[in-house]
Design a protein around this motif. Structure first.
Motif, PDB file in Angstrom:
ATOM      1  N   HIS A 258       0.848  -1.193   0.000  1.00 30.85           N
ATOM      2  CA  HIS A 258       0.000   0.000   0.000  1.00 30.85           C
ATOM      3  C   HIS A 258       0.886   1.248   0.000  1.00 30.85           C
ATOM      4  N   PRO A 259       0.574   2.243  -0.814  1.00 30.38           N
ATOM      5  CA  PRO A 259       1.448   3.417  -0.929  1.00 30.38           C
ATOM      6  C   PRO A 259       1.766   4.092   0.404  1.00 30.38           C
ATOM      7  N   TYR A 260       0.818   4.094   1.341  1.00 34.49           N
ATOM      8  CA  TYR A 260       1.071   4.739   2.628  1.00 34.49           C
ATOM      9  C   TYR A 260       2.149   3.985   3.407  1.00 34.49           C
ATOM     10  N   PHE A 261       2.067   2.664   3.412  1.00 35.43           N
ATOM     11  CA  PHE A 261       3.075   1.866   4.107  1.00 35.43           C
ATOM     12  C   PHE A 261       4.442   2.009   3.442  1.00 35.43           C
ATOM     13  N   ILE A 262       4.482   1.887   2.123  1.00 28.67           N
ATOM     14  CA  ILE A 262       5.756   1.953   1.406  1.00 28.67           C
ATOM     15  C   ILE A 262       6.401   3.323   1.558  1.00 28.67           C
ATOM     16  N   SER A 263       5.609   4.388   1.474  1.00 28.59           N
ATOM     17  CA  SER A 263       6.191   5.732   1.604  1.00 28.59           C
ATOM     18  C   SER A 263       6.738   5.958   3.004  1.00 28.59           C
ATOM     19  N   GLY A 264       6.032   5.458   4.024  1.00 31.91           N
ATOM     20  CA  GLY A 264       6.520   5.589   5.394  1.00 31.91           C
ATOM     21  C   GLY A 264       7.803   4.816   5.623  1.00 31.91           C
ATOM     22  N   LEU A 265       7.880   3.626   5.028  1.00 32.10           N
ATOM     23  CA  LEU A 265       9.074   2.804   5.160  1.00 32.10           C
ATOM     24  C   LEU A 265      10.262   3.445   4.444  1.00 32.10           C
ATOM     25  N   LYS A 266      10.028   3.954   3.238  1.00 34.07           N
ATOM     26  CA  LYS A 266      11.100   4.605   2.486  1.00 34.07           C
ATOM     27  C   LYS A 266      11.626   5.830   3.228  1.00 34.07           C
ATOM     28  N   GLN A 267      10.726   6.597   3.834  1.00 34.56           N
ATOM     29  CA  GLN A 267      11.166   7.774   4.572  1.00 34.56           C
ATOM     30  C   GLN A 267      12.000   7.383   5.783  1.00 34.56           C
ATOM     31  N   PHE A 268      11.622   6.287   6.433  1.00 37.30           N
ATOM     32  CA  PHE A 268      12.413   5.799   7.563  1.00 37.30           C
ATOM     33  C   PHE A 268      13.811   5.407   7.099  1.00 37.30           C
ATOM     34  N   TRP A 269      13.900   4.760   5.957  1.00 39.15           N
ATOM     35  CA  TRP A 269      15.205   4.396   5.400  1.00 39.15           C
ATOM     36  C   TRP A 269      16.043   5.645   5.111  1.00 39.15           C
ATOM     37  N   VAL A 270      15.435   6.633   4.481  1.00 37.10           N
ATOM     38  CA  VAL A 270      16.160   7.856   4.150  1.00 37.10           C
ATOM     39  C   VAL A 270      16.698   8.510   5.420  1.00 37.10           C
ATOM     40  N   ASN A 271      15.867   8.563   6.453  1.00 40.48           N
ATOM     41  CA  ASN A 271      16.289   9.180   7.709  1.00 40.48           C
ATOM     42  C   ASN A 271      17.417   8.406   8.391  1.00 40.48           C
ATOM     43  N   ARG A 272      17.550   7.124   8.053  1.00 43.74           N
ATOM     44  CA  ARG A 272      18.617   6.306   8.643  1.00 43.74           C
ATOM     45  C   ARG A 272      19.810   6.198   7.705  1.00 43.74           C
ATOM     46  N   GLY A 273      19.788   6.891   6.583  1.00 45.07           N
ATOM     47  CA  GLY A 273      20.909   6.869   5.657  1.00 45.07           C
ATOM     48  C   GLY A 273      20.950   5.648   4.760  1.00 45.07           C
ATOM     49  N   ILE A 274      19.824   4.971   4.602  1.00 45.13           N
ATOM     50  CA  ILE A 274      19.742   3.802   3.717  1.00 45.13           C
ATOM     51  C   ILE A 274      19.271   4.279   2.349  1.00 45.13           C
ATOM     52  N   ALA A 275      20.124   4.120   1.334  1.00 49.34           N
ATOM     53  CA  ALA A 275      19.891   4.786   0.055  1.00 49.34           C
ATOM     54  C   ALA A 275      19.151   3.938  -0.981  1.00 49.34           C
ATOM     55  N   HIS A 276      18.843   2.701  -0.698  1.00 46.28           N
ATOM     56  CA  HIS A 276      18.240   1.828  -1.707  1.00 46.28           C
ATOM     57  C   HIS A 276      16.823   2.271  -2.051  1.00 46.28           C
ATOM     58  N   ASP A 277      16.511   2.254  -3.345  1.00 48.54           N
ATOM     59  CA  ASP A 277      15.157   2.574  -3.781  1.00 48.54           C
ATOM     60  C   ASP A 277      14.264   1.362  -3.572  1.00 48.54           C
ATOM     61  N   LEU A 278      13.000   1.629  -3.293  1.00 52.10           N
ATOM     62  CA  LEU A 278      11.998   0.594  -3.075  1.00 52.10           C
ATOM     63  C   LEU A 278      10.782   0.978  -3.901  1.00 52.10           C
ATOM     64  N   GLY A 279      10.399   0.135  -4.863  1.00 49.81           N
ATOM     65  CA  GLY A 279       9.320   0.540  -5.748  1.00 49.81           C
ATOM     66  C   GLY A 279       8.487  -0.612  -6.271  1.00 49.81           C
ATOM     67  N   ASN A 280       7.260  -0.271  -6.657  1.00 49.90           N
ATOM     68  CA  ASN A 280       6.336  -1.206  -7.284  1.00 49.90           C
ATOM     69  C   ASN A 280       5.932  -0.641  -8.639  1.00 49.90           C
ATOM     70  N   PRO A 281       6.494  -1.149  -9.732  1.00 48.63           N
ATOM     71  CA  PRO A 281       6.208  -0.581 -11.053  1.00 48.63           C
ATOM     72  C   PRO A 281       4.801  -0.860 -11.561  1.00 48.63           C
ATOM     73  N   TYR A 282       4.008  -1.621 -10.811  1.00 48.80           N
ATOM     74  CA  TYR A 282       2.666  -1.994 -11.268  1.00 48.80           C
ATOM     75  C   TYR A 282       1.570  -1.360 -10.405  1.00 48.80           C
ATOM     76  N   GLN A 283       1.902  -0.253  -9.751  1.00 54.35           N
ATOM     77  CA  GLN A 283       0.976   0.387  -8.823  1.00 54.35           C
ATOM     78  C   GLN A 283      -0.302   0.884  -9.495  1.00 54.35           C
ATOM     79  N   GLU A 284      -0.257   1.136 -10.784  1.00 55.41           N
ATOM     80  CA  GLU A 284      -1.414   1.752 -11.445  1.00 55.41           C
ATOM     81  C   GLU A 284      -2.143   0.810 -12.395  1.00 55.41           C
TER      82      GLU A 284
END
Length: 428
Positions: A258-284
């Motif tokens: 779910h976009p809300y969960f993924i965006s929250g997780l990605k932001q947590f990674w960014v704040n911890r200095g984890i640079a890996h992208d996390l994506g779902n190319p089939y969201q639409e």
């Protein structure tokens, strides 16, 4: 009433008397043990970064706590209050950030406590410097993960498939599919890491398994390079998982991508200095659209019998059939609707063919998801309200234009389902 869980690493545990339950990652002296083959990480070309290691251990601890705390004992038979002590030195002020998307994912109240101990993980394995992936693809063994992996390979990427399993039957299906992709594209293009992470415990809802799966994918990406992206292939309709009825609100529906969960997780990674992208190319796109747009539909159709999209794949054993898709759970129903759009639907590939066995409708357990789906389609036909269904699935961190695309997606998904159900023609 809450439950406190201690999750430890290292052969000698710290003082755990303050917790209701103590769980350790092997090797450990604690009685409750999480068994694993995380030595796979040692065959990457780089050591596991400290921040990624912390996230992996945190995810393992959360998953373990999720498995020992029975939802049936909660006041509403679902929402639990969980306090988990985790080996995450210097993250004391950061873990509350993770609790927000985690609460959305599992529907529980989480109190995550960081212990000031150095995280550790005994990893051995000879690094493989002869091969390098371009991306990591989470590979569950379902149709979506197969389609996602095929598209990446058809695009010329070198792909490392990352799977998680805690029982052998699921691993067997993943291995068969991965081997078929290796034979088709070559071992220089695709490999698979199957992570066995096992912990025997009574709770089966396992909403936090998504977090662990992603954490394993992140760890796999990190030992091959800090910029390696992580792909989670899942069709957008299931990603949003709009509630079909009033009793499916919140985390009663899965929220893995779910976009809300993924965006929250990605932001947590960014704040911890984890640079890996996390994506779902089939969201639409819907599941049917995802398959229709495949870069190699012939290969996917050949491998379909080996894919498992089922919520309880061992159910067929109770029905004295081979292991596979039960045919009556929500993922199976959505799978059949998607395959119908391509003319690939075949009820004989399921333990129960709900379109030809009308008695399922009256069965309290086996007919529950089918009745909910029929109800949702009938309500949709009477009064289409995609906007309301979309927002009932959870908050969306998207702009207005993106939101309109997702609203349209909800409508297309229900139309896909209704066309498949129309085949039943009076069976109920």
């Amino acid at each position: 009433m809450g439950i406190s869980v201690y999750f430890g690493v290292g052969r000698q545990p710290e003082k755990t008397g303050y917790a209701d339950i103590a769980i350790g990652l092997e090797p450990t002296a604690l009685k409750l043990k999480v068994h694993h083959n995380l030595d796979l990480l040692g065959t990457g070309s780089l050591p596991l970064p400290a921040e990624v290691l912390k996230f992996l251990l945190i995810s393992l601890g959360i998953w373990s706590a999720d498995k020992v705390a029975l939802r049936g004992l909660a006041a509403d038979a679902w929402t639990r209050s969980l306090k988990v002590s985790l080996p995450a030195a210097a993250w004391e002020t950061f873990l509350p950030e993770l609790a927000v998307p985690l609460t959305f994912l599992t529907g529980d109240a989480w109190d995550l406590e960081a212990r000031a101990v150095k995280p550790s993980l005994e990893i051995s394995g000879k690094p493989d410097l002869t091969w390098r992936p371009d991306c990591i693809c989470l590979f569950s063994g379902g149709v979506d993960s197969l389609a996602g992996a095929v598209d990446l390979l058809e695009d010329g990427r070198n792909v490392l498939l990352v799977s998680h399993y805690d029982f052998g039957q699921l691993a067997a299906g993943q291995k068969i599919l991965a081997q078929a992709l290796i034979e088709h594209y070559g071992a220089h293009r695709v490999r698979r890491w199957g992570f066995r992470v096992q912990f025997e415990a009574p709770e089966l809802s396992l909403r936090s398994r998504s977090l662990l799966f992603i954490a394993l994918g992140l760890a796999a990406a990190a030992v091959w390079g800090e910029n390696l992206p992580l792909v989670i292939p899942e069709n957008g309709w299931i990603s949003l998982n709009p509630p079909l009825t009033g009793n499916r609100l919140g985390s009663y529906s899965t929220r893995t991508t779910h976009p809300y969960f993924i965006s929250g997780l990605k932001q947590f990674w960014v704040n911890r200095g984890i640079a890996h992208d996390l994506g779902n190319p089939y969201q639409e796109v819907t599941k049917g659209e995802m398959l229709a747009r495949s870069r190699n539909p012939a290969l996917i159709r050949d491998l379909l019998p080996h894919t498992i999209s089922c919520a309880h794949p061992v159910a067929s054993r109770w029905l004295k059939g081979r292991q596979g898709n039960c045919g009556y759970c929500f993922p199976c129903l959505m799978r059949r609707a998607a395959l119908h759009t391509l003319g690939w639907d075949d009820g004989r590939q399921y333990a129960i063919d709900v379109l030809r066995q009308p008695e399922v409708w009256h069965n309290r357990a086996r007919g529950a998801d089918l009745r909910s789906l029929l109800y949702a389609v009938e309500q949709w036909q009477l009064n289409p309200q995609p906007r309301q269904l979309l927002w009932r699935s959870g908050p969306l961190p998207v702009d207005q234009a993106e939101g309109e695309k997702l609203i349209d997606l909800v409508g297309r998904g229900l139309t896909e389902v209704s066309r498949w159900l129309s085949v039943r023609q009076g069976n109920y």
